[in-house]
Every structure is written in structure tokens, then in C-alpha cells.
Scaffold this active site. Structure first.
Site, PDB file in Angstrom:
ATOM      1  N   GLN A   6       0.841  -1.392  -0.002  1.00 39.23           N
ATOM      2  CA  GLN A   6       0.189  -0.115   0.039  1.00 39.23           C
ATOM      3  C   GLN A   6       1.056   1.283   0.089  1.00 39.23           C
ATOM      4  O   GLN A   6       2.008   1.378   0.801  1.00 39.23           O
ATOM      5  CB  GLN A   6      -0.952  -0.242   1.220  1.00 39.23           C
ATOM      6  CG  GLN A   6      -1.860   1.130   1.323  1.00 39.23           C
ATOM      7  CD  GLN A   6      -2.580   1.117   2.524  1.00 39.23           C
ATOM      8  OE1 GLN A   6      -3.234   0.051   3.043  1.00 39.23           O
ATOM      9  NE2 GLN A   6      -3.233   2.250   2.941  1.00 39.23           N
ATOM     10  N   PRO A  53       5.055   8.232   0.714  1.00 41.99           N
ATOM     11  CA  PRO A  53       5.229   7.476  -0.772  1.00 41.99           C
ATOM     12  C   PRO A  53       6.382   6.950  -0.912  1.00 41.99           C
ATOM     13  O   PRO A  53       7.712   7.304  -0.247  1.00 41.99           O
ATOM     14  CB  PRO A  53       4.891   8.511  -1.461  1.00 41.99           C
ATOM     15  CG  PRO A  53       4.132   9.755  -0.756  1.00 41.99           C
ATOM     16  CD  PRO A  53       4.550   9.516   0.424  1.00 41.99           C
ATOM     17  N   SER A  54       6.655   5.877  -1.766  1.00 35.22           N
ATOM     18  CA  SER A  54       7.966   5.340  -2.358  1.00 35.22           C
ATOM     19  C   SER A  54       8.500   4.734  -0.996  1.00 35.22           C
ATOM     20  O   SER A  54       9.752   4.487  -0.970  1.00 35.22           O
ATOM     21  CB  SER A  54       8.598   6.278  -2.759  1.00 35.22           C
ATOM     22  OG  SER A  54       7.977   6.836  -3.936  1.00 35.22           O
ATOM     23  N   ARG A  55       7.818   4.358   0.112  1.00 38.40           N
ATOM     24  CA  ARG A  55       8.756   3.878   1.343  1.00 38.40           C
ATOM     25  C   ARG A  55       9.540   4.700   1.732  1.00 38.40           C
ATOM     26  O   ARG A  55      10.474   4.315   2.790  1.00 38.40           O
ATOM     27  CB  ARG A  55       9.265   2.402   0.943  1.00 38.40           C
ATOM     28  CG  ARG A  55       8.362   1.449   0.570  1.00 38.40           C
ATOM     29  CD  ARG A  55       7.286   1.271   1.813  1.00 38.40           C
ATOM     30  NE  ARG A  55       6.455   0.156   1.723  1.00 38.40           N
ATOM     31  CZ  ARG A  55       5.331   0.127   1.176  1.00 38.40           C
ATOM     32  NH1 ARG A  55       4.664   1.320   0.796  1.00 38.40           N
ATOM     33  NH2 ARG A  55       4.613  -0.924   1.063  1.00 38.40           N
ATOM     34  N   LEU A  56       9.638   6.076   1.595  1.00 37.06           N
ATOM     35  CA  LEU A  56      10.623   7.194   2.334  1.00 37.06           C
ATOM     36  C   LEU A  56       9.781   7.550   3.473  1.00 37.06           C
ATOM     37  O   LEU A  56       9.479   8.863   3.446  1.00 37.06           O
ATOM     38  CB  LEU A  56      10.894   7.963   1.133  1.00 37.06           C
ATOM     39  CG  LEU A  56      11.790   7.575   0.088  1.00 37.06           C
ATOM     40  CD1 LEU A  56      11.996   8.664  -1.231  1.00 37.06           C
ATOM     41  CD2 LEU A  56      13.126   6.984   0.618  1.00 37.06           C
TER      42      LEU A  56
END
Length: 217
Positions: A11, A194-197
Site C-alpha cells: 500500500q 510515498p515510495s517507502r521514504l
């Protein structure tokens, strides 16, 4: 579900940010703010936490879900349990623990580490006697974490306790049941991005205050 389908479960987190300029200088105050927001969002079981303890003899960690029952001013995180349970024995021999709160509806997680001590007896008694009668009976009836022969055995113990304390309300607090307070030394706030950051801000105890640092995701 196949392993490939499981691996594809993900997600994107986009709801909020977590910036140094937006947080409180005190870790417990910041936690209380997030907890209040979880309650306001009507998330299921917002006070639920995963409690991790360690067997001092073997080094084996274990964890289970319990409920936060207070944030005593100047103390820490309060929860209650059976002192004779597995977690009770582990905390007696190794009085350190870790807590984890996860609120997926807000894309947030909080990790807490610290030293644990028993809550004052008056605090434990007051809370125990505020619980529903069935919960009071259950605390007397259940030898938590011990092996029992059947469900019927547990229900028989419940009936025995009901008979023993018939007409008595509230029940006295069992000597084997009470509270613990975790005094936090380290508290990490995690906000999905977002983007696992993701945003990760960690509070570490420094004298009477807290040092705040940002961690890479």
C-alpha cells in the site's frame, strides 16, 4: 493465497507528513496527541499495543497484544495483567520491555522501549475494581499462561469464583494481578510516506528531557 500474491500486497502511504517543526518536545505528550487523533478517527482498538518481553535465561523474546490503560503524569505507559503469566515472569527477571502501537488508518506506528516496574498497589486495586464484574471474576479464575485440561475446567473455576464471592461487588483484587508502568527511554514515531521514504522521528531520553533525531527509513 500464493507466495507471489502475498509478495505483491503493498500500500502506498500518502496521508500525512511528520516534520521536526510539527512535533512536541516531550515524547509522551506527542504520543498522547497521536493517541487522541486515533481515538477521534474512530479506529478499532486505538489503545491496543504489542508488548514484547524477553526470557532472561534463554534470551527468547515473546510478544502479545494488551491494552494501554493510562499515561501517568511523569511516569509512562500503564497496562495491567496477571503477575504469574509468562509476561509477568519475564518482567520479573528482565524488567525491560518494548511496546508497539500500529494505527493503519492513520498510516502511523509508535515504538516505545524502556524500563518496567509494578504500578502502585492502590492504582492496581482502583482499576481492578472499576472493571466489569465478569472481568474481575475472570482474573481470579484464570491461571494465565498455565496449561489447563479443557475449556470445561476453566468454566468450572469461573463458577467456583462466582460462588466464593456471591453477593460481593466489587471483588477484592487478586494478589497475582496488577499493573505495570513502562518508563520510556526511547520512543520512535513513524509516519508512512510515498515510495517507502517514511518519516521516522526518534526521541531518546537525555537527562530530564528528550533528544529528537530523524532516522532514515
Amino acid at each position: 493465497m500464493t507466495d507471489a500474491e502475498l509478495a505483491d500486497l503493498r500500500q502506498s502511504y500518502t496521508q500525512r507528513t511528520l516534520l521536526e517543526a510539527d512535533v512536541r518536545p516531550d515524547a509522551v505528550a506527542q504520543f498522547r496527541q497521536w493517541l487522541d487523533e486515533a481515538v477521534a478517527a474512530q479506529l478499532p482498538e486505538p489503545a491496543a499495543l504489542t508488548l514484547a518481553t524477553v526470557d532472561a535465561a534463554t534470551g527468547q523474546p515473546s510478544q502479545r497484544v494488551v491494552l494501554l490503560k493510562g499515561l501517568p503524569e511523569g511516569a509512562g505507559f500503564l497496562f495491567f495483567t496477571n503477575y504469574d503469566s509468562q509476561k509477568g515472569h519475564e518482567l520479573a527477571s528482565q524488567p525491560r520491555a518494548a511496546l508497539n502501537f500500529f494505527w493503519p488508518g492513520l498510516e502511523r506506528q509508535v515504538r516505545v522501549e524502556g524500563l518496567v516496574e509494578k504500578a502502585p498497589e492502590g492504582v492496581s486495586t482502583d482499576y481492578f475494581q472499576s472493571r466489569p464484574r465478569g472481568s474481575q471474576v475472570g482474573a481470579w479464575a484464570s491461571p494465565q499462561s498455565a496449561v489447563i485440561g479443557s475449556r470445561e475446567e476453566l468454566e468450572s473455576r469461573e463458577h467456583e469464583v462466582e460462588a466464593r464471592f456471591a453477593g460481593q461487588n466489587p471483588l477484592p483484587r487478586p494478589p497475582h494481578w496488577g499493573g505495570y508502568v513502562l518508563r520510556p527511554q526511547r520512543v520512535e514515531f513513524w509516519q508512512g510516506r510515498p515510495s517507502r521514504l517514511h518519516d521516522r522521528l526518534v526521541y531518546e531520553r537525555e537527562g530530564e528531557g528528550w533528544k529528537i533525531s530523524r532516522l532514515a527509513p
